[in-house]
Scaffold this motif. Structure first.
Motif: not given
Lengths: 440, 141
Positions: A117, A112-114, A109-110, A175-177
């Motif tokens: 970064w 893949t949250v954004a 969950a952590y 880069d999202r997933w």
């Protein structure tokens, strides 16, 4: 997300024949964990090969190269002499596994949250992947460009090429997933830890050892190569630990291969190769040659890096001059290291373990030696760094200590469990002396 | 017996000390808020800058040489970030730094640039290709 999931699945599927070709006795969690680790490495090899052959990367060419690797591995599976398997104890589910499971779900969950970064992602690892993806190949001109030296052109390419593979399947950069790969590296490592520890310890101890290192396997540095390095380095050292003890050809093979892949993930992996060679030289000198696959795996990148004269920032300027200056003020260096240390209590318990189980120090001298030598390498780097010392330590020391924490933590849990179950003098568990399985 | 008790304590500590409570409860936290937080993290106060770079990318083509101008032309903490970030968003183009690792301007790099991507600053007189998101893309030749 679909592209990242398909990429991770493809890597695992390709990794199965590679794992079987390496070790026909691999089953269950060990097979699954190693399949992803070897599949991720096969992806790097496929894109590197296409690049060297001047074949433009597309989803089709990448898949074709991966399929060729898988077929070649499948055909080669009968060529290697099959050493006897380990005790073959498969881990059984245990209540303590729920700790690991909860942490993996939380990590998924952590991470893949954004979009990933970390600064080092978009300035180093992700940047290279994006540049190469658009070029359809490794862009040596870009790496050689002096204005791009901030991206550390000398860093190995396993992680950027894995990112690029996701981009190829996605039909363009996103880069999202990419965090999905981080979950896969961590889960693969934990499967290997669970399988290897179950082979020599009671089921509850194996489960406890896996739970104890779950957070270590899950790098919170989103986008950096830490997750891959920890996975390859951690599994390599656990195989080599067993190899030094039992001298099984399979363990040497996996250990050396995974060590070579760690060296293809980060420069610290190359340092770990040297530290491991020292560890083997101290504990099993006649077996040093067994590490040759690690050298063979890192050689292509070292040759390409030398051929393209890609600079290393640590080596810039007068290393000896900086080293001498900092040695004169060593107290300042160690003060900064003390301030930046994460998990000090864990390290304290690790040290205390060897007071509680003094014979463990000799029994586990390989892991202890490699951990110590690698830490010495890291500290020596700080003495020679051309960067501001405080900045360099504060931005890296916590990551570096995490990189070496997994094998020594697993080792300590096993030593403590062994004292609890059998008493310290019960001797070393292993193929010839596997402990009785107590009910979970 | 004492050593066994110590061993049990040490073993429990090794598991407990490594248990990340924040990680364990992450699935139960407000995902959207964390998504916003981590999405903004690389750019801090410069939220508009990546959107500006997206615009620059949309109005240039691969191979173009683009120099970056931002409000504070000092390397540490400002220009280094702006240059690295532009390199990430403008892959395929050649992003040219106007200063590098020091605050000394590199005039020869300005000469090489086909475009100037000027954000939150005043640029020289030149043809405006596109403007938006707090900046302007200027063609130099």
């Amino acid at each position: 997300m679909i592209a990242a999931l398909i990429a991770a699945l493809t890597m695992t599927v390709v990794g199965v024949p590679v794992t079987v070709a390496t070790d026909r006795s691999a089953r269950g969690p060990l097979l699954l964990g190693l399949a992803f680790l070897y599949g991720s490495a096969a992806t790097c090899a496929a894109l590197l090969l296409l690049s060297v052959l001047h074949i433009t990367w597309t989803s089709v060419s990448a898949m074709a190269a991966l399929m060729l690797i898988a077929i070649a591995a499948w055909l080669a599976r009968g060529l290697t002499q099959e050493p006897p398997p380990a005790t073959g104890h498969q881990p059984r589910p245990h209540l303590l596994d729920s700790i690991t499971l909860i942490l993996i779900i939380g990590y998924a969950a952590y991470i893949t949250v954004a979009s990933l970064w970390e600064w080092d992602f978009w300035a180093i690892w992700g940047l290279k992947a994006r540049v190469f993806l658009e070029r359809g190949s490794i862009d040596w001109t870009w790496l050689e460009n002096r204005w791009n030296d901030f991206a550390h052109p000398d860093y190995p390419l396993l992680v950027p090429l894995n990112y690029a593979f996701v981009g190829l399947l996605n039909g363009g950069w996103s880069d999202r997933w990419l965090g999905v790969l981080f979950v896969a590296w961590a889960a693969a490592l934990l499967l290997v830890v669970r399988a290897l520890t179950a082979d020599e310890a009671p089921n509850w101890a194996s489960s406890a050892a896996t739970a104890a290192v779950a957070t270590v396997a899950m790098s919170s540095h989103a986008g950096m190569a830490e997750a891959a390095l920890i996975a390859y380095a951690g599994s390599a050292l656990l195989f080599l630990r067993r190899a030094v003890r039992d001298d099984r050809a399979l363990d040497w093979r996996h250990g050396a291969l995974l060590l070579g892949l760690a060296a293809n993930s980060k420069n610290e992996g190359i340092a770990l190769l040297a530290a491991t060679a020292i560890g083997i030289a101290v504990t099993a000198p006649r077996r040093l040659v067994r590490l040759w696959p690690a050298g063979a795996l890192v050689a292509p990148w070292m040759l390409l890096r030398a051929a393209h004269t890609l600079p290393t920032d640590i080596a810039s300027g007068s290393i000896l001059g900086r080293f001498a200056d900092r040695v004169a003020n060593a107290d300042q260096v160690f003060a900064v290291l003390g301030l930046a240390l994460v998990d000090p209590w864990s390290w304290l318990v690790i040290v205390l373990t060897f007071f509680i189980v003094p014979k463990g120090l000799r029994r586990e001298r390989f892991v202890v030696a490699v951990t110590a030598v690698q830490l010495v390498f890291y500290v020596a780097t700080y003495f020679a760094t051309p960067h501001d010392l405080q900045w360099h330590v504060m931005t890296s020391w916590s990551r570096l200590t995490r990189q070496v924490q997994l094998p020594i933590t697993v080792t300590c849990v096993l030593l403590l469990a062994q004292l609890l179950v059998r008493g310290e003098d019960a001797g070393c568990p292993g193929r010839s002396g596997a402990p009785d399985r107590s009910p979970s | 017996m004492l050593r066994r008790i110590l061993a049990a304590c040490a073993l429990v500590l090794l598991v407990a000390l490594h248990f990340d409570y924040n990680m364990a409860r992450f699935p139960f936290l407000e995902r959207e808020a964390f998504h916003r937080h981590f999405t903004r993290m690389p750019d801090g106060q410069w939220e508009q800058y990546p959107r500006f770079l997206d615009g620059v990318r949309a109005h240039t083509k691969p191979g173009d040489r683009i120099a970056i101008v931002v409000p504070s032309m000092t390397w540490d903490g400002v220009y280094s970030y702006a240059y690295y970030r532009a390199s990430y968003f403008l892959t395929g183009r050649e992003v040219i730094p106007l200063l590098y690792r020091t605050d000394a301007p590199i005039a020869s790099n300005l000469e090489r640039a086909d475009y100037l991507a000027v954000w939150q600053s005043r640029g020289p007189e030149a043809t405006v290709v596109w403007q938006g998101e707090g900046g302007v893309l200027l063609r130099r030749r």
